[in-house]
Design a protein around this motif. Structure first.
Motif, PDB file in Angstrom:
ATOM      1  N   SER A   1       8.978  -4.773   0.296  1.00 56.88           N
ATOM      2  CA  SER A   1       8.185  -3.676   0.920  1.00 56.88           C
ATOM      3  C   SER A   1       6.628  -4.032   0.821  1.00 56.88           C
ATOM      4  O   SER A   1       6.300  -5.131  -0.029  1.00 56.88           O
ATOM      5  CB  SER A   1       8.507  -2.512   0.093  1.00 56.88           C
ATOM      6  OG  SER A   1       7.139  -1.658   0.054  1.00 56.88           O
TER       7      SER A   1
ATOM      8  N   ALA B   1      10.903   2.638   4.887  1.00 61.83           N
ATOM      9  CA  ALA B   1      11.033   3.153   6.226  1.00 61.83           C
ATOM     10  C   ALA B   1      12.669   2.881   6.275  1.00 61.83           C
ATOM     11  O   ALA B   1      12.953   3.941   6.900  1.00 61.83           O
ATOM     12  CB  ALA B   1      10.148   2.380   7.107  1.00 61.83           C
TER      13      ALA B   1
ATOM     14  N   SER C   1       5.361   2.430   5.219  1.00 64.72           N
ATOM     15  CA  SER C   1       5.816   3.766   5.767  1.00 64.72           C
ATOM     16  C   SER C   1       5.050   5.038   5.101  1.00 64.72           C
ATOM     17  O   SER C   1       4.659   5.167   3.920  1.00 64.72           O
ATOM     18  CB  SER C   1       7.455   4.002   5.084  1.00 64.72           C
ATOM     19  OG  SER C   1       7.622   5.279   5.325  1.00 64.72           O
TER      20      SER C   1
ATOM     21  N   GLU D   1       5.748   8.035   6.040  1.00 65.14           N
ATOM     22  CA  GLU D   1       6.446   8.992   5.803  1.00 65.14           C
ATOM     23  C   GLU D   1       6.826   9.140   4.141  1.00 65.14           C
ATOM     24  O   GLU D   1       7.067  10.053   3.531  1.00 65.14           O
ATOM     25  CB  GLU D   1       7.675   9.081   6.536  1.00 65.14           C
ATOM     26  CG  GLU D   1       8.356  10.254   7.056  1.00 65.14           C
ATOM     27  CD  GLU D   1       9.455   9.645   7.929  1.00 65.14           C
ATOM     28  OE1 GLU D   1       9.631   8.931   8.538  1.00 65.14           O
ATOM     29  OE2 GLU D   1      10.169  10.689   7.732  1.00 65.14           O
TER      30      GLU D   1
END
Ligand code: ATP
Length: 320
Positions: A9, A42, A73, A75
């Motif tokens: 990540s 994600a 990400s 989200e």
């Protein structure tokens, strides 16, 4: 703990693949199933997951980048996004997660654990080496060696033309790459965000060097301290020296990981699996004074990673 997920990540770092390989192989050795999650958090939200085999990590220990791909990400920064990620993890029977990434990835992993109880272990991987609690992050040593190699090459042309070069390296908030590579590359001056500098002083040092017969000068600047263009313009204006700039950019993220990064990644990856299978709930792996160690994740957020000012002053003395 039977099925363990692994993801990379944030920014990619050389050695991430060696860490993934170690997680997969150590996990299978211990009789566990390892699930590779593509595109970091994600991909976890989307359920983009595949079972890893011994062969799926063949021939990757020497490669840069990440075979699992990485992403940032937005989200996942929301509780709804993390709930979705947890639902995906449950769907595939994931009972623990190894997160390989930087400080932001650590925070994401902590939030996920806090809200869902999913056991997580974080492995520090970022070329910036700005994660508190650990002396080294995976990828830093490779990035430093890439910069030193570039400085060596620039030095040859700088000497031949008797020029001053300003080399801009990565490090928006931290000067670890600039300081370490600047010292190793014999830079005349090193400019980093953590320590205030005076361009008047930089120019004085340049003029002193020329007076004692130096044929070239190299200044290494971290992008977060100043832009190479601004530093070069200032030097030119104050000294009249022919001053060129080189911005190393993304080549610092690439390349084959050094032996140091491969060993660090292998040891950390294997230990992450051991920790999870041993009942770890929310840990961060680190290396401190040559010893592998673990912290409770929130401890890492309370620590501060300090630049070694002694090293900075030594670089100044040695470049005189
Ligand atoms: P690098 O140091 O290379 O930039 P990083 O891991 O710090 O790596 P970030 O983009 O900061 O990179 O973080 C990676 C991802 O982690 C983000 O895209 C986001 O999904 C998640 N994340 C970061 N910070 C948080 C946070 N405070 N809460 C929840 N999730 C977060």
């Amino acid at each position: 703990m039977h099925r363990i997920g692994v993801l990379t990540s944030g920014g990619d770092a050389p050695g991430m693949n060696a860490a993934v390989r170690a997680v997969v192989r150590k996990g299978i050795f211990l009789g566990r199933e390892i699930l590779g999650v593509r595109r970091g958090f994600a991909g976890l939200i989307e359920g983009d997951v595949e079972a890893m085999s011994l062969g799926s990590v063949a021939d990757v220990i020497q490669t840069g980048g990440t075979i699992l791909l990485t992403a940032r990400s937005q989200e996942f920064r929301t509780p709804e996004g993390r709930a979705q990620a947890f639902a995906s993890a449950r769907r595939v029977g994931m009972d623990g997660l190894v997160v390989i990434g930087g400080d932001g990835s650590f925070r994401g992993a902590f939030a996920l654990h806090q809200e869902t109880g999913l056991p997580v272990v974080c492995i520090p991987a970022t070329i910036d080496n700005d994660i508190p609690g650990t002396d080294y992050s995976i990828g830093f040593d490779t990035a430093v060696n890439t910069v030193v190699d570039a400085v060596n090459k620039i030095r040859a042309t700088a000497t031949s033309h008797e020029r001053t070069f300003v080399v801009e390296v990565m490090g928006r908030d931290s000067g670890f790459i600039a300081l370490t590579a600047g010292l190793a590359g014999g830079a005349e001056s090193i400019l980093i965000p953590e320590i205030p500098f005076d361009l008047e002083d930089v120019c004085r040092r340049l003029l002193r060097g020329v007076r004692r017969g130096k044929h070239h000068s190299i200044i290494v600047v971290a992008e977060g301290a100043a832009s190479a263009a601004a530093v070069a313009a200032e030097i030119k204006a104050r000294t009249g020296f022919d001053t060129k700039i080189t911005i190393l950019g993304h080549i610092q993220r690439g390349g084959a990981p050094t032996a140091f990064d491969r060993v660090l990644a292998s040891v950390m990856g294997a230990w992450a699996v051991e920790l999870l299978t041993g009942g770890e709930r929310c840990g961060a792996i680190a290396v401190k004074g040559g010893q592998l160690t673990r912290y409770d994740l929130p401890e890492v957020f309370e620590m501060k990673k300090e630049i070694d000012e002694g090293l900075y002053r030594l670089a100044e003395v040695l470049a005189i």
